[in-house]
Design a protein around this motif. Structure first.
Motif, PDB file in Angstrom:
ATOM      1  N   ASP A 135      33.716  16.135  39.773  1.00 16.85           N
ATOM      2  CA  ASP A 135      33.789  16.009  38.320  1.00 16.85           C
ATOM      3  C   ASP A 135      32.367  15.806  37.796  1.00 16.85           C
ATOM      4  N   TRP A 136      32.141  16.055  36.520  1.00 13.11           N
ATOM      5  CA  TRP A 136      30.789  15.857  35.982  1.00 13.11           C
ATOM      6  C   TRP A 136      30.649  14.463  35.377  1.00 13.11           C
ATOM      7  N   ASN A 137      31.484  14.172  34.367  1.00 12.23           N
ATOM      8  CA  ASN A 137      31.335  12.911  33.645  1.00 12.23           C
ATOM      9  C   ASN A 137      32.065  11.787  34.355  1.00 12.23           C
ATOM     10  N   MET A 138      31.294  10.917  34.984  1.00 14.66           N
ATOM     11  CA  MET A 138      31.870   9.771  35.697  1.00 14.66           C
ATOM     12  C   MET A 138      30.939   8.585  35.511  1.00 14.66           C
ATOM     13  N   PRO A 139      31.490   7.370  35.599  1.00 16.04           N
ATOM     14  CA  PRO A 139      30.626   6.195  35.513  1.00 16.04           C
ATOM     15  C   PRO A 139      29.757   6.058  36.768  1.00 16.04           C
ATOM     16  N   VAL A 140      28.770   5.213  36.695  1.00 12.92           N
ATOM     17  CA  VAL A 140      27.846   4.846  37.784  1.00 12.92           C
ATOM     18  C   VAL A 140      26.937   6.014  38.197  1.00 12.92           C
ATOM     19  N   MET A 141      27.516   7.069  38.764  1.00 12.41           N
ATOM     20  CA  MET A 141      26.703   8.243  39.090  1.00 12.41           C
ATOM     21  C   MET A 141      27.522   9.484  38.757  1.00 12.41           C
ATOM     22  N   ASP A 142      26.973  10.322  37.872  1.00 15.53           N
ATOM     23  CA  ASP A 142      27.760  11.484  37.454  1.00 15.53           C
ATOM     24  C   ASP A 142      27.662  12.621  38.478  1.00 15.53           C
ATOM     25  N   GLY A 143      28.437  13.657  38.238  1.00 16.41           N
ATOM     26  CA  GLY A 143      28.564  14.727  39.216  1.00 16.41           C
ATOM     27  C   GLY A 143      27.281  15.514  39.427  1.00 16.41           C
ATOM     28  N   LEU A 144      26.515  15.698  38.361  1.00 15.49           N
ATOM     29  CA  LEU A 144      25.268  16.444  38.513  1.00 15.49           C
ATOM     30  C   LEU A 144      24.285  15.646  39.377  1.00 15.49           C
ATOM     31  N   ALA A 145      24.230  14.352  39.139  1.00 12.66           N
ATOM     32  CA  ALA A 145      23.362  13.494  39.956  1.00 12.66           C
ATOM     33  C   ALA A 145      23.826  13.520  41.416  1.00 12.66           C
ATOM     34  N   PHE A 146      25.140  13.544  41.611  1.00 18.96           N
ATOM     35  CA  PHE A 146      25.682  13.611  42.976  1.00 18.96           C
ATOM     36  C   PHE A 146      25.238  14.905  43.662  1.00 18.96           C
ATOM     37  N   VAL A 147      25.364  16.015  42.946  1.00 20.13           N
ATOM     38  CA  VAL A 147      24.971  17.308  43.529  1.00 20.13           C
ATOM     39  C   VAL A 147      23.490  17.279  43.895  1.00 20.13           C
ATOM     40  N   ASN A 148      22.666  16.763  42.989  1.00 17.24           N
ATOM     41  CA  ASN A 148      21.226  16.657  43.285  1.00 17.24           C
ATOM     42  C   ASN A 148      20.972  15.799  44.515  1.00 17.24           C
ATOM     43  N   ALA A 149      21.698  14.685  44.604  1.00 12.80           N
ATOM     44  CA  ALA A 149      21.486  13.762  45.728  1.00 12.80           C
ATOM     45  C   ALA A 149      21.899  14.420  47.044  1.00 12.80           C
ATOM     46  N   VAL A 150      23.021  15.134  47.031  1.00 13.50           N
ATOM     47  CA  VAL A 150      23.491  15.775  48.261  1.00 13.50           C
ATOM     48  C   VAL A 150      22.519  16.877  48.683  1.00 13.50           C
ATOM     49  N   ARG A 151      22.022  17.620  47.722  1.00 11.58           N
ATOM     50  CA  ARG A 151      21.149  18.749  48.053  1.00 11.58           C
ATOM     51  C   ARG A 151      19.784  18.299  48.576  1.00 11.58           C
TER      52      ARG A 151
END
Lengths: 120, 151, 357
Positions: free
Chosen positions: A49-65
């Motif tokens: 998902d994109w809009n989430m509390p604490v860490m959003d989905g775009l930040a997650f994708v960046n972190a994983v990559r």
């Protein structure tokens, strides 16, 4: 891995994925998903998902990559963000596919087939 | 002059959400009246950026229970407050995100909030509204804009 | 409530007369579900009442609506995927070799329904590395239904429709937002010309390099099938290609075609055509799929029906994980997603593509 702050959405996506033969782990935001990866979870695919509390989905994708060891994880955004510019941002960050909410179960299966995660 | 989604657009978006997750029947949502019953639940997301305002999904308490029951695959009688809040929040998020994509951008979508009763946003006014009826219960979808911007 | 036998026979006769399409016994549910929206729109309580009215009083307009509703195909972008893989990996490269003098390729999407197929072909051509801007790819899209053709020509699709089968990178490159919908951009629309046509009538068409006739023959009886195939052979260039639906074949109907199969994908060529100069992709290399690429095995194999298909088809449908493993995150991004490095894509330059005729 199904990452969404709505438990209803996690339930719906989890059911679709189980129906397609996957084992499912859930996380209510990007930070908890990262924590699960750090403690050894290695999902074939993450629905994000994109809009989430604490860490959003775009930040997650960046972190994983950023992490070599998580390169094999296929990332698919499943979000209500539906401007073209947002889709481009997510793909550029390293998401492989993008499903706009609302979706039907067929749409999820189609995209997984497109990604080669699921036999057609 | 920027394009503001019409009431019809709000209806189309709501219908797509309802058809996908709640009903499977495009005819499940009918034109309705703007006055829900005494007890109401409102799901809301705010927009900030090029457009400043809110998208609200206001419905009768039974409609909120039906929606939660459908999303969670439960009996309406078994639904708790937690499920109603989660469901209305996610529905508002889905409708809101799609409405946002039609508005001048870029704008950011807030996390949803859900309240029992009506919600008023200080300094904002309704610019579009559509009233629908679902399983005999009322559902009102509205788009709000900050007065300063609307002027 | 299901319609009675007399009503069902009436509808199937009417559809056969007007479209040559057979609605076999046991398809009452299909008649019911397709005609219910019309019954409602026309103010009848149910489908039975709608048919009873038409049985008593002939009504050309209503009759046409019914035939259209019964003959409209369900469709999605890049439906079945495999034919588009062959189109990209074999058919386009072969035609680029053979048509290098004219730089012109003509493709017919027969029974195009709401347009996803011809637009999928057009997008494939635009994204194909060999089809540069000096090439003209012209797509003729025909259907029996005027109503569906208008929809197709408009090129507008709902969010739910573009969520199906269409890679996100193609959505952002070849579509633009149109209120709540998405619309195919003019550069893609201008490659496709739409025309109403009944496959039962004589074809009045230019020569074609490729014909897509998918999930159409299944509706015809075997005499009509053979007739349609034979007439297609006359408009198809001798070195052209014919795509049929997954459950369809020319075998036993018209031996003027020969079948080429790569993995799950099948295409037909007129018998006696020059041998292909393009090497067929090895079974197992299938960077198949329009998305050409991001492929690795699920940690958890699909189970049940999916597992059965997987076991049978995986070797031909997906490369080994190692083959697609990107070397670094950056290379991974572009390697696994060829268009990513090009996003966002500016409108294609070069001369506009000419419509057919």
């Amino acid at each position: 891995m199904v990452i969404d702050d709505s438990s209803a959405m996690r339930l719906i996506l989890g059911r679709i994925m189980r129906g397609l033969g996957f084992d499912v782990v859930e996380a209510p935001n990007g930070a908890e998903a990262i924590a699960r990866l750090q403690s050894g979870a290695m999902p074939e695919i993450a629905l994000v998902d994109w809009n989430m509390p604490v860490m959003d989905g775009l930040a997650f994708v960046n972190a994983v990559r950023k992490e070599e060891k998580w390169r094999q994880i296929t990332l698919m955004m499943v979000t209500t963000e539906s401007e073209q510019s947002q889709i481009v941002r997510a793909l550029a960050a390293g998401a492989h596919e993008y499903v706009i909410k609302p979706f039907t179960p067929d749409a999820i299966a189609d995209k997984l087939a497109l990604l080669g995660v699921l036999a057609y | 002059m920027t394009y503001i989604p019409s009431a019809d657009d709000l209806e189309v978006i709501t219908r797509e959400v309802w058809t996908s997750f709640l009903d499977g029947d495009p005819d499940g949502l009918l034109p309705g009246e703007t006055t829900p019953g005494a007890e109401e639940v409102t799901g809301c997301v705010h927009l900030s950026g090029a457009y400043v305002g809110s998208i609200m999904l206001r419905c009768s308490a039974p409609a909120a229970r039906y929606a939660a029951a459908a999303l969670f695959s439960m009996q309406p009688t078994d639904v708790t407050q937690n499920e109603v809040v989660d469901a209305l929040g996610e529905l508002a998020n889905m409708v809101g995100g799609n409405v946002k994509s039609m508005l001048p951008g870029p704008s950011a979508l807030s996390l949803p909030s859900v309240v029992h009763g009506q919600l008023a946003v200080p300094g904002a006014q309704v610019v579009r509204e559509v009233a629908l009826s679902w399983r005999g219960e009322t559902l009102v979808v509205s788009l709000w804009q900050q007065a300063a911007q609307a002027a | 409530m299901t319609i009675n036998l007399s009503a069902f026979t009436f509808v199937s006769d009417l559809v056969k007369q007007d479209s040559a399409i057979i609605i076999g016994p046991g398809k009452e549910y299909l008649v019911e579900s397709r005609l219910l929206p019309i019954a409602r729109a026309e103010g009848y309580g149910d489908v039975g009442a709608l048919i009873a009215k038409l049985q008593m009083t002939p009504d050309v307009r209503l009759r046409q609506r019914i035939v259209e509703a019964m003959t409209t195909n369900e469709t999605s972008f890049f439906r079945d995927r495999d034919p588009f893989t062959l189109l990209n990996q074999v058919v386009f490269p072969e035609l680029c070799r053979r048509r290098s003098a004219t730089h012109r390729v003509t493709i017919w999407s027969a029974a195009c329904s709401s347009g996803q197929e011809p637009y999928s072909i057009a997008m494939s051509a635009l994204d194909h590395p060999l089809i540069t801007s000096e090439w003209q790819v012209q797509i003729l899209a025909t259907d029996i239904s005027e109503e569906i053709l208008q929809r197709a020509e408009n090129g507008r699709y709902s969010q739910l429709e573009v969520n199906r089968g269409l890679p996100a990178a193609m959505l952002v490159r070849h579509f633009e937002r149109a209120e709540t919908d998405w619309r195919v951009v003019p550069a893609v629309r201008s490659m496709v010309k739409f025309k109403r046509m009944n496959l039962g009538d004589p074809f009045d068409l230019p020569f074609m390099d490729v014909v897509f006739l998918r999930n159409v023959l299944i509706y015809f009886d075997s005499v009509t099938k053979a007739d349609v195939l034979q007439r297609i052979r006359r408009v198809l260039r001798p070195d052209g290609f014919l795509f049929l639906g997954g459950s369809e074949t020319t075998i036993g109907l018209d031996d003027g075609f020969e079948r080429i199969a790569v993995g799950n994908a099948t295409v037909y060529r007129p018998r006696g055509a020059d041998p292909l100069e393009t090497p067929l992709p090895a079974v197992g290399t299938a960077g198949l799929g329009v998305a050409a690429g991001r492929v690795s095995f699920p940690a958890t194999q699909p189970v049940g029906a999916a597992a059965a298909t997987t076991a049978a088809s995986v070797p031909s449908a997906r490369p080994a994980p190692a083959a697609s493993a990107p070397a670094s995150p950056a290379a991974g991004a572009t390697g696994s997603w060829p268009w990513l490095s090009q996003l966002p894509i500016p409108p294609r330059s070069g001369p506009p593509r000419q419509p057919l005729n």
